[in-house]
Enzyme design. Structure first.
Site, mmCIF file in Angstrom:
data_model
loop_
_atom_site.group_PDB
_atom_site.id
_atom_site.type_symbol
_atom_site.label_atom_id
_atom_site.label_comp_id
_atom_site.label_asym_id
_atom_site.label_seq_id
_atom_site.Cartn_x
_atom_site.Cartn_y
_atom_site.Cartn_z
ATOM 1 N N LYS A 11 0.721 -1.061 0.379
ATOM 2 C CA LYS A 11 0.229 -0.097 -0.168
ATOM 3 C C LYS A 11 0.961 1.085 0.381
ATOM 4 C CE LYS A 11 -3.876 -2.455 2.282
ATOM 5 N NZ LYS A 11 -5.271 -2.371 3.454
ATOM 6 N N TYR A 51 -12.922 -2.130 -4.099
ATOM 7 C CA TYR A 51 -13.177 -2.293 -2.257
ATOM 8 C C TYR A 51 -14.724 -2.609 -2.271
ATOM 9 C CZ TYR A 51 -8.650 -2.073 0.057
ATOM 10 O OH TYR A 51 -7.215 -2.812 1.068
ATOM 11 N N PHE A 59 -15.635 3.707 7.519
ATOM 12 C CA PHE A 59 -13.943 3.806 7.071
ATOM 13 C C PHE A 59 -13.806 3.436 5.331
ATOM 14 C CE2 PHE A 59 -14.561 -1.046 7.754
ATOM 15 C CZ PHE A 59 -13.976 -1.627 6.420
ATOM 16 N N ARG A 87 -2.301 -14.118 4.326
ATOM 17 C CA ARG A 87 -2.922 -13.588 5.423
ATOM 18 C C ARG A 87 -2.012 -13.613 7.114
ATOM 19 N NH1 ARG A 87 -6.857 -9.948 3.752
ATOM 20 N NH2 ARG A 87 -7.305 -10.398 6.117
ATOM 21 N N THR A 93 -5.872 -7.499 10.900
ATOM 22 C CA THR A 93 -6.249 -6.003 10.239
ATOM 23 C C THR A 93 -5.918 -4.715 11.022
ATOM 24 O OG1 THR A 93 -7.970 -7.318 9.185
ATOM 25 C CG2 THR A 93 -7.786 -4.812 9.124
ATOM 26 N N ARG A 104 2.366 -6.017 9.492
ATOM 27 C CA ARG A 104 1.371 -5.220 10.523
ATOM 28 C C ARG A 104 1.748 -5.356 11.466
ATOM 29 N NH1 ARG A 104 -4.494 -7.067 7.450
ATOM 30 N NH2 ARG A 104 -4.907 -5.699 5.512
ATOM 31 N N ASN A 114 -2.086 0.392 6.871
ATOM 32 C CA ASN A 114 -1.108 -1.103 7.831
ATOM 33 C C ASN A 114 -0.354 -2.037 6.379
ATOM 34 O OD1 ASN A 114 -3.543 -2.326 5.470
ATOM 35 N ND2 ASN A 114 -4.554 -3.667 7.132
ATOM 36 N N HIS A 117 -2.121 -5.148 1.063
ATOM 37 C CA HIS A 117 -3.622 -6.013 1.038
ATOM 38 C C HIS A 117 -3.352 -7.408 1.028
ATOM 39 C CE1 HIS A 117 -7.408 -7.314 -0.592
ATOM 40 N NE2 HIS A 117 -6.904 -7.596 -1.251
ATOM 41 N N GLU A 128 -9.391 -10.551 -7.865
ATOM 42 C CA GLU A 128 -8.827 -9.557 -7.815
ATOM 43 C C GLU A 128 -7.556 -9.615 -8.836
ATOM 44 O OE1 GLU A 128 -10.179 -9.348 -2.810
ATOM 45 O OE2 GLU A 128 -7.399 -9.816 -3.418
HETATM 46 P P1 DAT Z 1 -8.458 -6.973 5.652
HETATM 47 O O1 DAT Z 1 -7.643 -6.090 4.869
HETATM 48 O O2 DAT Z 1 -7.261 -7.590 6.470
HETATM 49 O O3 DAT Z 1 -8.672 -7.417 4.680
HETATM 50 P P2 DAT Z 1 -11.001 -5.271 5.150
HETATM 51 O O4 DAT Z 1 -10.972 -6.620 4.071
HETATM 52 O O5 DAT Z 1 -11.573 -5.801 6.657
HETATM 53 O O6 DAT Z 1 -9.144 -5.652 6.315
HETATM 54 O O7 DAT Z 1 -10.636 -3.816 5.101
HETATM 55 C C1 DAT Z 1 -9.668 -3.061 4.153
HETATM 56 C C2 DAT Z 1 -8.670 -2.440 4.756
HETATM 57 O O8 DAT Z 1 -10.291 -1.328 5.012
HETATM 58 C C3 DAT Z 1 -8.033 -2.858 6.085
HETATM 59 O O9 DAT Z 1 -6.846 -3.503 4.980
HETATM 60 C C4 DAT Z 1 -8.034 -1.350 6.695
HETATM 61 C C5 DAT Z 1 -9.111 -1.009 6.348
HETATM 62 N N1 DAT Z 1 -10.277 -1.000 7.317
HETATM 63 C C6 DAT Z 1 -10.849 -1.770 7.937
HETATM 64 N N2 DAT Z 1 -11.494 -1.307 9.154
HETATM 65 C C7 DAT Z 1 -11.318 -0.845 9.544
HETATM 66 C C8 DAT Z 1 -11.851 0.480 10.443
HETATM 67 N N3 DAT Z 1 -12.201 0.494 11.582
HETATM 68 N N4 DAT Z 1 -11.147 1.673 10.342
HETATM 69 C C9 DAT Z 1 -9.786 1.971 9.388
HETATM 70 N N5 DAT Z 1 -9.474 0.764 8.236
HETATM 71 C C10 DAT Z 1 -10.388 0.554 8.414
HETATM 72 MG MG MG Z 2 -9.897 -8.068 2.866
#
Ligand code: DAT
Ligand code: MG
Length: 143
Positions: A11, A51, A59, A87, A93, A104, A114, A117, A128
């Site tokens: 990222k 996304y 978020f 993962r 996350t 992370r 973070n 992805h 993807e």
């Molecule tokens: P991951 O990237 O671990 O698959 P995710 O798909 O739930 O997590 O969310 C995608 C991204 O969105 C994540 O990497 C960071 C952001 N995100 C998720 N939950 C969040 C939150 N509570 N506050 C801020 N950013 C968030």
């Molecule tokens: Mg995800």
């Protein structure tokens, strides 16, 4: 366990902070092979499409702004159990909950910023990978 391919993003925060090599080192040390790689910058539409599953979450908009804030590196990783393994190497996350030694836990600066992805299922990996790479850009061994 099967040989899988999975999709990964380094990222904008990690690219800005010169962490590309450190993150690639972790993929390779874990036995994940880089079989497709490119540096790109997402526009709002491309990031929103990627996304889409998070549309409407609080978020979502700051996530899109962050993901379009600078160049990213996208890659396809191949290896035994690659989806779950990636993962695991990434960590949770929320970096504060991630296991020490994960990307992370070691490098993330917030839940949003973070560093990486990674696809979370066979179906999302396929979708993807196809969202960013054409078949002739992928050098994966047939599995
Ligand atoms: P991951 O990237 O671990 O698959 P995710 O798909 O739930 O997590 O969310 C995608 C991204 O969105 C994540 O990497 C960071 C952001 N995100 C998720 N939950 C969040 C939150 N509570 N506050 C801020 N950013 C968030
Ligand atoms: Mg995800």
């Amino acid at each position: 366990m099967a040989v899988e391919t999975t999709f990964s993003i380094i990222k904008p925060d990690a690219v800005k902070r010169n962490l590309i090599g450190s993150i690639y080192q972790r993929f390779e040390a874990a036995g994940l092979k880089l079989v497709a790689v490119k540096m790109i910058q997402l526009d709002q539409a491309k990031a929103a499409g990627f996304y889409a599953e998070h549309l409407g979450r609080p978020f979502y908009e700051p996530l899109i702004d962050f993901m379009t804030s600078g160049p990213i590196v996208v890659q396809v990783l191949q290896g035994e159990n690659a989806i779950a393994k990636n993962r695991e190497i990434m960590g949770k996350t929320n970096f504060e909950e991630a296991e020490p030694g994960t990307i992370r836990a070691d490098f993330a600066s917030s839940v949003r910023e973070n560093c990486v992805h990674g696809s979370d299922s066979v179906e999302s990996a396929q979708r993807e990978i196809a969202y960013f790479f054409s078949a002739d850009e992928i050098f994966a061994a047939k599995s």
